[in-house]
Design an enzyme around this catalytic site. Structure first.
Site, PDB file in Angstrom:
ATOM      1  CG  ASP A 348      -1.960   1.121   1.435  1.00  0.00           C
ATOM      2  OD1 ASP A 348      -2.200   1.578   0.362  1.00  0.00           O
ATOM      3  OD2 ASP A 348      -1.921   1.818   2.469  1.00  0.00           O
ATOM      4  CE  LYS A 349      -0.010   7.372  -2.395  1.00  0.00           C
ATOM      5  NZ  LYS A 349       0.175   8.518  -1.352  1.00  0.00           N
ATOM      6  CB  THR A 350      -1.972   6.548   2.094  1.00  0.00           C
ATOM      7  OG1 THR A 350      -1.938   6.967   0.769  1.00  0.00           O
ATOM      8  CG2 THR A 350      -2.262   7.411   3.330  1.00  0.00           C
ATOM      9  CG  PHE A 484      -9.471  17.629  -6.691  1.00  0.00           C
ATOM     10  CD1 PHE A 484      -8.396  18.281  -7.466  1.00  0.00           C
ATOM     11  CD2 PHE A 484      -9.788  16.439  -6.558  1.00  0.00           C
ATOM     12  CE1 PHE A 484      -7.711  17.463  -7.931  1.00  0.00           C
ATOM     13  CE2 PHE A 484      -8.637  15.613  -7.207  1.00  0.00           C
ATOM     14  CZ  PHE A 484      -7.670  16.111  -7.862  1.00  0.00           C
ATOM     15  N   GLY A 618      -5.191   3.358  -3.619  1.00  0.00           N
ATOM     16  CA  GLY A 618      -6.447   4.230  -3.972  1.00  0.00           C
ATOM     17  C   GLY A 618      -6.212   5.312  -4.261  1.00  0.00           C
ATOM     18  CG  ASP A 619      -3.503   8.169  -2.688  1.00  0.00           C
ATOM     19  OD1 ASP A 619      -4.671   8.088  -1.925  1.00  0.00           O
ATOM     20  OD2 ASP A 619      -2.572   8.509  -1.933  1.00  0.00           O
TER      21      ASP A 619
END
Length: 981
Positions: A348-350, A484, A618-619
């Site tokens: 995962d990233k975050t 956004f 999910g980013d």
């Protein structure tokens, strides 16, 4: 009716709901999509596998699925039913020992899961019933309960916001326990007195019916590659066993077919025995006689090695994190050796690669680069590296840029920030200020402007306040917010100053902003954006002065679009595109999404070990891409192959045609051209690849996609849903070669991929333990993954691989003389060894040395393993448990078995007499063979040991001493019996 439900729960007076945050509903997750009435179940979560009632049958079923355990159960039953040459105790006692130790170990591990579940299920919460606040345990919440949640308290279940303590009826929540993101998300509500609604499907599910729980893949029994190799080797040895039994049974009847051989004068058969065909019984007897070639005790030694070995991970001081005051955690010790075989890491990233903590690094205004430094001698806190800033016009542009940062956002101030000192407004220090935003980079930009003298004071009644460098408060009326959007990739605000000027400030990705500003302004800033894009998150800032006519037209268009009942999004997009044109580019910002400590070094080491790394997040793509550059997963010379919705829309073709074209193109590049490639795909395109309408294309697209990914150095999958992450892991796991996969994450949205992978790792964060509870291993920080794999994983695999091969070797040495002995005893099924030796060989005489070896051996010291990641490649793909090494150990066992038997037989070729005139008999012969056997296999292990500790010395020499002591004691008893006989 919701009102009727609330009336009953709150004692009939809705106004009794106080000013705290009130929710109705259940366990964390987003609304369930199924439009069905909720079930009134409790709120318990269960991550354990056993209960008190099903532990015994379920555990026994799982244990007897193992070939060796089931085999020895059959052998034990045969010994009980049929008259066999050995006692049932010789098989039953080792089997009982194996089953008991394994059950205790697995029961203890499941007890730890129950303990973790109870911490959540017993968590106290406040529930409103009949107008009273009642403290309940979390597990006792029911669907429809009204729950009161205070600030910084964890949600016990899925909830609907009913009322907030904030004046604007908003509530800010963080989802760190779900997805690792610490930024705030805004939730709004209406006054309960004006609320009149019928709820057909509410997000109020509890326990295992929540969407989060339903997203979890079911817990399956994970089995390591080593265990699969053991099963394959067992089948080979089972074939050898059956062959030996068949050979001996056949030769026995051939030998007995000769006259006089079958019925010696001293042992004539009865008529019943002559009429009965005992061939099958003889076959079973030989099976029992040779059954010790199957090393049942190996399983208990492996279980003990895994269980005890897991403590070395929890005891490792390098894994201790002083911030959370915790170390590593082992939830499943069955996969220790799998840590040394990982080929793919899905991360995962975050919250895993990054801290989700943004920091303003630098900015560029009209082509001049500005970096913040603490030196007070520099003008206004700026350090100009690309040009002078003493021009009045440049100073005006600086202030315009900083105002844009202070106004173009959706940040809210958590508390009042205005402080008056001697009649002047003075903001509190930065570390004392509290900002709330849906995106952490927005807070970073606001704080960045604050460093340079422009402070955002908050939003009150549609009025935004700014404190400028001169300590003057500037006020702007917020007219519109153009939110956004991932397609637009920008956001704007329209504000009106005190002087009556109407301004539009816009910030967004360079690809979104550059086409909407004057091109001569772009070239001055493009170089800075491209330079920073490889390590930072970059945004461009533009503005536009709106005339009265332009604003009136925009205002009318926005209001009409927002009131539209059909095609609202398309109409809003049209107005946004119309007003966000002809802007003036002011500058650009560079914000760093701080990486986890040593994240880049960890990723570099894993790639050096030959492990392929996939980032599943999910980013949005731009954010994830900058993180990959910062982690050195993407290098400057890496060519990126992008397969996203944006690339599919290029060329004006149908998406499926464009998808096919790009897959073919990228396949040629990645497979045929020897270069470094990075591959990027988003969730929507992945769905097209895996779920195309044509069944033939689906298989082809999937194969092309896999081949592209497997030939790229790094794969980035962005905009992934939790189940898509698991789908990716499953696809790779089941691909050709069945590579060993590892998933690592910190949030509940990572649970599915953690459960799907061969090895699941949870990151212990400050908030949220969903990933930790469902993982096989948990570590405090990403940096600990390096030592977990390259050191612990490497050593665990080498140790257990040697353990497995050694067990087959020593059991083959043990049983081959027994087989050879049948050729010299008329195939009479006479045991070569005493029954006590048969029972104790694996349990007592040879078990402790190999267990100590498998726990303590370090063929290479840990420091060298960490410094030389390439050593990990030497044991990859189950290198030590392939058929080549297995054949070597088997031939070695055959050689030693032949040497033991015929060497001792040579000694007995010149018979020596006892003092009573008798020659040494079978017992003496077998005992000498057994003694040579025990000493040889033990000394073989001693020669293989490279890392000696006092424990190794104690168990090796102690085992031999114990055998000698036992032999003198037991041999004396047998000797006396023989002499008296």
């Amino acid at each position: 009716m919701l009102r009727r439900r609330l009336n009953r729960l709150l004692g009939g007076d809705e106004r009794r709901v106080d000013s705290r945050t009130i929710y109705v509903g259940h366990r964390s997750g987003s609304p369930n999509e199924a439009i069905i009435p909720p079930k009134f179940c409790d709120n318990r979560i269960v991550s354990s596998k056993y209960t008190v009632w099903n532990f015994l049958p379920k555990n026994l079923f799982e244990q007897f699925r193992r070939i060796a355990n089931f085999y020895f159960l059959i052998i034990f039953l045969v010994q009980v039913i049929v008259d066999t040459p050995t006692s049932p105790v010789t098989s039953g006692l080792p089997l009982f020992f194996v089953i008991t130790v394994t059950a205790i170990k697995q029961g203890y591990e499941d007890w730890l899961r129950h303990k973790a579940d109870n911490e959540v299920n017993k968590y106290p919460v406040t529930v409103l019933e009949d107008g009273r606040r009642i403290r309940k345990e979390s597990e006792k919440i029911k669907v429809g309960d009204v729950v009161e949640v205070e600030e910084d308290e964890t949600f016990p279940c899925d909830l609907i916001l009913l009322q907030s303590s904030r004046d604007d009826d908003t509530c800010f929540v963080t989802t760190a326990s779900l997805d690792g993101e610490s930024n705030h998300k805004v939730r709004c509500t209406r006054d309960l007195e004006s609320l009149n609604a019928t709820i057909e499907c509410v997000a109020v599910y509890t326990g295992m019916e929540t969407k989060m729980a339903l997203n979890y893949q079911g817990k399956s029994q994970k089995r390591s590659a080593v265990e699969k190799s053991i099963n394959a080797f067992l089948l080979v040895y089972l074939c050898i066993l059956v062959s030996k039994a068949l050979v001996c049974t056949t030769l026995k009847y051939v030998w007995q077919s000769k006259p006089g051989q079958d019925e010696p004068w001293y042992n004539e058969k009865t008529q019943r025995e002559k009429d009965t065909n005992l061939m099958f019984t003889d076959f079973l007897s030989f099976m029992v006689l040779f059954n010790f070639i199957i090393p049942v005790s190996m399983y208990v030694t492996v279980e003990m090695q895994k269980f005890l070995g897991s403590f070395f991970i929890t005891w490792d001081k390098d894994f201790f994190d002083p911030e959370i005051k915790e170390g590593a955690l082992v939830n499943t010790s069955d996969l220790n050796e799998e840590l040394g075989q990982v080929e793919y890491v899905f991360t995962d990233k975050t919250g895993t690669l990054t801290q989700n903590n943004m920091e303003f690094i630098e900015c560029c205004i009209d082509g001049f680069q500005y970096k913040y430094r603490d030196a007070s001698s520099e003008l206004d806190g700026f350090c100009v590296t690309d040009g002078p800033v003493n021009k009045l016009q440049q100073k005006e542009r600086e202030e315009l840029f900083l105002r844009a940062l202070c106004l173009c956002h959706t940040v809210q101030v958590k508390e009042s920030t205005e402080q008056r000192v001697d009649g002047e407004v003075v903001p509190p220090p930065e570390e004392q200020r509290g900002f709330i935003a849906s995106s952490p980079d927005e807070v970073a930009l606001v704080k960045g402007a604050m460093r340079y003298g422009f402070t955002f004071l908050g939003l009150e009644s549609k009025t935004m306040k700014i404190l400028n460098r001169n300590n003057d408060v500037e006020m702007y009326e917020l007219l519109h917010v153009l939110n956004f959007d991932p397609v637009r990739r920008r956001m704007s605000v329209i504000v009106r100053s005190r002087s009556g000027d109407t301004l539009l400030f816009c910030k967004g990705a360079d690809s979104s902003i550059f086409p909407r500003v004057r091109q001569e302004e772009v070239e001055r800033i493009r170089m800075h954006v491209e330079r920073n894009a490889t390590g930072y998150r970059t945004l461009c800032v533009a503005y536009k002065h709106l005339s009265a006519e332009e604003y009136a037209q925009a205002d009318k268009g926005l209001r009409e679009a927002r009131l539209a009942l059909q095609d609202r999004e398309e109409k809003l997009m049209a107005v946004y595109n119309q007003v966000e044109t002809g802007m003036s580019l002011i500058g650009a910002t560079a914000v760093e999404d701080r990486l986890q400590e040593e994240a880049a070094e960890t990723m570099e080491a894993l790639q050096g070990a030959g492990i392929k790394i996939w980032v599943l997040t999910g980013d949005k793509m731009e954010t994830a891409k900058s993180t990959c550059y910062a982690c050195r997963l993407f290098q400057r010379n890496t060519e990126l192959l992008e397969l996203t919705v944006r690339t599919l829309e290029d060329g004006g073709r149908r998406r499926e045609e464009r998808l096919h074209e790009l897959l073919i193109e990228y396949h040629k590049k990645a497979v045929l051209v020897a270069r470094y490639y990075g591959f990027i795909i988003d969730g929507a395109t992945l769905s097209m690849v895996l779920n195309t309408s044509s069944e033939s294309n689906s298989s082809r697209y999937k194969n092309l996609f896999l081949q592209i990914c497997q030939n790229c150095t790094t794969v980035l999958c962005c905009r992934m849903a939790p189940l898509q992450k698991a789908q990716i892991v499953k696809m790779v796991k089941n691909s050709k070669g069945s590579p060993i996969t590892l998933s690592i994450g910190d949030g509940a949205n990572d649970v599915s991929m953690i459960l799907e992978a061969h090895v699941g790792i949870g990151i212990k964060g400050k908030e949220g333990r969903q990933a930790v509870r469902n993982s096989d291993y948990a570590i405090p920080k990403l940096k600990h993954l390096k030592k977990l794999l390259l050191a612990h994983g490497h050593l665990y695999y080498v140790r257990i691989a040697h353990l497995v091969q050694y067990f087959f070797y020593k059991n083959l040495c043990f049983i081959l003389p027994q087989f050879l002995y049948q050729f010299f005893c008329g195939y009479s099924q006479q045991p070569l060894y005493d029954a006590a030796y048969l029972t104790m060989y694996n349990i007592c005489f040879t078990s402790m040395p190999i267990l100590a070896y498998s726990l303590l051996e370090q063929h290479i010291c840990i420091e060298i393993l960490l410094d030389n990641a390439t050593l990990y490649r030497e044991i990859a793909k189950n290198a030590m448990l392939r058929w080549g090494p297995f054949l070597y150990w088997t031939l070695l066992g055959v050689f030693h078995g032949l040497l033991f038997f015929f060497g001792v037989r040579y000694l007995f070729s010149n018979p020596a007499l006892q003092d009573n005139g008798q020659v040494f008999g079978n017992w003496s012969y077998g005992t000498i063979v057994f003694t040579v056997l025990v000493f040889t296999v033990t000394l073989k292990l001693a020669l293989d040991t490279r890392h000696w500790t006092w424990i190794n010395h104690f168990v090796i020499w102690g085992s031999l001493a114990f055998y000698v002591f036992f032999s003198f004691f037991w041999g004396g008893i047998i000797w006396l019996e023989n002499k008296s006989g």
